[in-house]
Design an enzyme around this catalytic site. Structure first.
Site, mmCIF file in Angstrom:
data_model
loop_
_atom_site.group_PDB
_atom_site.id
_atom_site.type_symbol
_atom_site.label_atom_id
_atom_site.label_comp_id
_atom_site.label_asym_id
_atom_site.label_seq_id
_atom_site.Cartn_x
_atom_site.Cartn_y
_atom_site.Cartn_z
ATOM 1 N N ARG A 315 0.850 -1.196 0.000
ATOM 2 C CA ARG A 315 0.000 0.000 0.000
ATOM 3 C C ARG A 315 0.889 1.251 0.000
ATOM 4 O O ARG A 315 1.626 1.480 0.959
ATOM 5 C CB ARG A 315 -0.911 0.014 1.230
ATOM 6 C CG ARG A 315 -1.876 -1.154 1.315
ATOM 7 C CD ARG A 315 -2.992 -1.035 0.283
ATOM 8 N NE ARG A 315 -3.783 -2.252 0.191
ATOM 9 C CZ ARG A 315 -4.871 -2.506 0.918
ATOM 10 N NH1 ARG A 315 -5.266 -1.630 1.832
ATOM 11 N NH2 ARG A 315 -5.547 -3.617 0.737
ATOM 12 N N GLU A 317 0.580 4.252 0.737
ATOM 13 C CA GLU A 317 -0.075 5.317 1.503
ATOM 14 C C GLU A 317 0.941 5.960 2.433
ATOM 15 O O GLU A 317 1.594 5.278 3.221
ATOM 16 C CB GLU A 317 -1.241 4.733 2.317
ATOM 17 C CG GLU A 317 -2.333 4.123 1.434
ATOM 18 C CD GLU A 317 -3.374 3.373 2.246
ATOM 19 O OE1 GLU A 317 -3.159 3.210 3.468
ATOM 20 O OE2 GLU A 317 -4.370 2.927 1.652
ATOM 21 N N ARG A 323 -0.536 2.252 13.105
ATOM 22 C CA ARG A 323 -1.190 1.040 12.607
ATOM 23 C C ARG A 323 -1.050 0.820 11.106
ATOM 24 O O ARG A 323 -1.680 -0.086 10.555
ATOM 25 C CB ARG A 323 -2.671 1.056 12.981
ATOM 26 C CG ARG A 323 -3.496 2.128 12.300
ATOM 27 C CD ARG A 323 -4.953 1.957 12.676
ATOM 28 N NE ARG A 323 -5.840 2.816 11.889
ATOM 29 C CZ ARG A 323 -7.157 2.675 11.842
ATOM 30 N NH1 ARG A 323 -7.738 1.707 12.538
ATOM 31 N NH2 ARG A 323 -7.908 3.481 11.131
ATOM 32 N N HIS A 324 -0.228 1.633 10.434
ATOM 33 C CA HIS A 324 -0.079 1.490 8.988
ATOM 34 C C HIS A 324 1.326 1.058 8.595
ATOM 35 O O HIS A 324 2.312 1.552 9.141
ATOM 36 C CB HIS A 324 -0.413 2.812 8.271
ATOM 37 C CG HIS A 324 -1.872 3.111 8.226
ATOM 38 N ND1 HIS A 324 -2.498 3.923 9.143
ATOM 39 C CD2 HIS A 324 -2.847 2.683 7.371
ATOM 40 C CE1 HIS A 324 -3.798 4.003 8.865
ATOM 41 N NE2 HIS A 324 -4.029 3.256 7.793
ATOM 42 N N GLU A 469 -10.057 -1.465 13.147
ATOM 43 C CA GLU A 469 -10.423 -2.400 12.078
ATOM 44 C C GLU A 469 -9.309 -3.408 11.819
ATOM 45 O O GLU A 469 -8.143 -3.046 11.721
ATOM 46 C CB GLU A 469 -10.691 -1.608 10.798
ATOM 47 C CG GLU A 469 -10.985 -2.472 9.582
ATOM 48 C CD GLU A 469 -10.541 -1.809 8.291
ATOM 49 O OE1 GLU A 469 -10.073 -2.541 7.406
ATOM 50 O OE2 GLU A 469 -10.623 -0.566 8.187
ATOM 51 N N SER A 472 -11.648 -6.126 6.380
ATOM 52 C CA SER A 472 -12.646 -5.488 5.533
ATOM 53 C C SER A 472 -13.096 -6.513 4.507
ATOM 54 O O SER A 472 -12.258 -7.207 3.904
ATOM 55 C CB SER A 472 -12.049 -4.262 4.834
ATOM 56 O OG SER A 472 -13.041 -3.581 4.104
ATOM 57 N N ARG A 520 -1.684 -6.377 12.181
ATOM 58 C CA ARG A 520 -2.655 -5.601 12.961
ATOM 59 C C ARG A 520 -3.381 -6.492 13.965
ATOM 60 O O ARG A 520 -3.627 -6.088 15.105
ATOM 61 C CB ARG A 520 -3.641 -4.896 12.031
ATOM 62 C CG ARG A 520 -4.399 -3.782 12.736
ATOM 63 C CD ARG A 520 -5.280 -2.999 11.787
ATOM 64 N NE ARG A 520 -4.521 -2.101 10.913
ATOM 65 C CZ ARG A 520 -5.069 -1.205 10.104
ATOM 66 N NH1 ARG A 520 -6.394 -1.098 10.046
ATOM 67 N NH2 ARG A 520 -4.326 -0.432 9.344
#
Length: 546
Positions: A315, A317, A323-324, A469, A472, A520
């Site tokens: 990812r 991002e 948490r990323h 979360e 998903s 996570r």
């Protein structure tokens, strides 16, 4: 004839040396005799001293020389097949002579005749002691052992003996090892950035010491990850991580799933172009897979029925949060639907419950090791007949509004409100684990199936642990026309994903699935507070090494 001379009483006079006469004089002989006597006495004295030195050397001879030292470089020269034991097994070996390989966690000499060692294997440690004993352990052996560097790898032979009292500094505290032989397998040539002992300290211990102990910061740990990973806490964390993967596989195998392996180089973005890594691919370009989503769905179209994958997810991002990660391990599954997408949601729920039970039942020792450094309330889930708490997105929003959050702020539930909802749910329902269903369509990817009665909603769900979360998922669109329509609505040209669409044009069963972030789940189950602690060698926007 003349008269003879009368004799006199005077002593004879010393005759002068006549030229050519040989031999030392009497005085010279006396001098030489004295010198010889002196040399004789000196020689006797030296001989006595030499004899004393020899006697002293004999008394100090290293009778234990063959019982310790540095081993030759291990090149698999031989294989004597000597049984070796684990530290964890020592309590059941009282009185036995054992052979084990371990690291020196720390050591402490007590005078010149005794040294204490703390020997470590993964999460286990035991106290060992070496005491001078005639013909067995010499002073030289004790001195050499005491001088070995922390983190050295040694081969130890000794007798296991019950300890008179519990040894608190070792995980195996009921026994100790009396060392009779010790050899160095691998020494430490570089200066340690910090000790493993410091890496294992709790925050409470550091504060109580009044800065006597070193606090090892997260960046320092990650920059020196090899040393950091040796800590008992990290050994336990990654044993639990492996267990999550094993439990994931076991549950899905028992429910008819097969494991697939999808490519991580793709010709188009899976989710959205904003969070995808572009890479050069010969004369063109490619993307690193943001998930195995397309491959999973194509496998369903190929009649695999139930599939799962454990593999890396990328990812792009620029999120520097707790948490990323830019690369993490995805636990993904996809399955056909017979009647309703809740079949998938319930399968995923059963999967998580199975993982939670497995960790609690089989890995409590490792959980306790982690909790020592990262104290946390025990993770709770509903185990009664009522089952897992399931809320609709609207019900989740209503709970937040009741708690004082403005409704207009809740078109999407951001990270702050996720955590707030987690606290609300824990207080009201006494659970750290719950599901939110029926998310707004605008918040979900193009392949998500719309709700049959309200097109603004979707047949999708998220799973949460401790207010964050961890999964998903949704029912996917299996109709090619609707899929093309949704792709265009998200700004994706269908022609760019022809291979994906063709699978649905050839007929595909209704299906759904979900994607889980391994790190996570681990972070939240153990409450590690930062996802980097749950990643072996984490990758984030600022870290590509080690």
């Amino acid at each position: 004839m003349s008269e003879a001379s009368e004799p006199t009483n005077q002593p004879p006079t010393e005759q002068p040396e006549v030229e050519g006469q040989t031999g030392p004089s009497k005085s010279e002989l006396k001098k030489r005799a004295k010198a010889a006597e002196k040399e004789k006495k000196a020689a006797e004295k030296a001989a006595k001293q030499q004899e004393l030195a020899a006697q002293q050397a004999a008394a100090e001879a290293d009778y234990a020389a063959e019982f310790y030292g540095t081993l030759p470089l291990h090149q698999s020269q031989s294989r004597p097949r000597q049984p070796r034991v684990d530290i964890a097994s020592l309590p059941s070996r009282d009185g036995e002579t054992v052979l084990l390989r371990a690291r020196i966690h720390n050591s402490r000499a007590q005078g010149s005749k005794m040294v204490f060692l703390n020997l470590r294997q993964r999460i286990e440690s035991v106290q060992a002691l070496m005491i001078v004993a005639p013909e067995k352990v010499s002073k030289q052996m004790v001195k050499w052992t005491a001088g070995l560097a922390t983190e050295s790898i040694v081969l130890v032979e000794g007798v296991v003996k019950k300890s008179p009292e519990i040894i608190k500094s070792a995980t195996v505290g009921t026994v100790e090892v009396e060392v009779s032989k010790l050899f160095l397998i691998s020494g430490v040539e570089a200066r340690l950035p910090f000790t493993v002992e410091d890496a294992d300290r709790t925050e409470a211990e550091i504060e109580a010491s009044g800065d006597q102990f070193n606090r090892v910061l997260l960046d320092t740990r990650l920059n020196n990850r090899v040393i950091d990973l040796r800590s008992q806490t990290n050994q336990a964390i990654f044993k639990i991580q492996a267990a999550v993967g094993d439990l994931f596989r076991q549950f899905l195998h028992s429910n008819g799933f097969i494991e697939i392996h999808s490519p991580k180089l793709q010709g188009a973005a899976t989710e959205s172009g904003a969070s995808v890594f572009k890479v050069s691919y010969f004369k063109g370009g490619a993307f690193l897979a943001q998930s195995p989503q397309l491959a999973k769905q194509m496998a369903i179209a190929a009649d695999f029925e139930r599939v799962y994958e454990i593999g890396p997810v990328f990812r792009a991002e620029d999120s520097n949060t707790h948490r990323h990660l830019t690369e993490f391990m995805g636990l993904d599954l996809e399955m056909t639907i017979e009647e309703h997408y809740h079949e998938v949601m319930e399968m995923l729920d059963g999967l998580f419950i199975s993982i939670f039970h497995g960790l609690r039942d089989k890995y409590q020792k490792e959980i306790d090791v982690v909790n020592k450094q990262f104290p946390a309330e025990e993770f709770k889930w509903r185990e009664g007949p009522e089952g897992t708490l399931k809320l609709s997105f609207k019900e989740a929003v209503d709970l937040l509004v009741e708690d004082g959050v403005a409704r207009e702020e809740l078109d999407d539930i951001n990270t702050e409100n996720e955590k707030r909802l987690g606290r609300i749910v824990k207080a009201k329902y006494e659970t750290d684990y719950y599901i939110i269903d029926k998310f707004p369509m605008e918040l979900r990817p193009f392949y998500t199936m719309p709700d049959p009665t309200d097109p603004t909603l979707s047949n999708s769900y998220d799973f949460f642990m401790r207010g964050e979360e961890i999964l998903s998922g949704a029912q996917r669109i299996h109709d090619p026309k609707l899929l093309e329509q949704q792709m265009r609505g998200k700004g994706i040209e269908p022609e760019s994903m022809r291979g994906y669409l063709d699978g649905f044009r050839l007929g595909c069963s209704p299906h759904g699935g979900g994607g889980i972030g391994l790190e996570r789940v681990l972070m939240l189950f153990l409450k590690l507070n930062n996802i980097r602690r749950a990643s072996l060698f984490p990758r984030d926007p600022k870290r590509l090494e080690p």
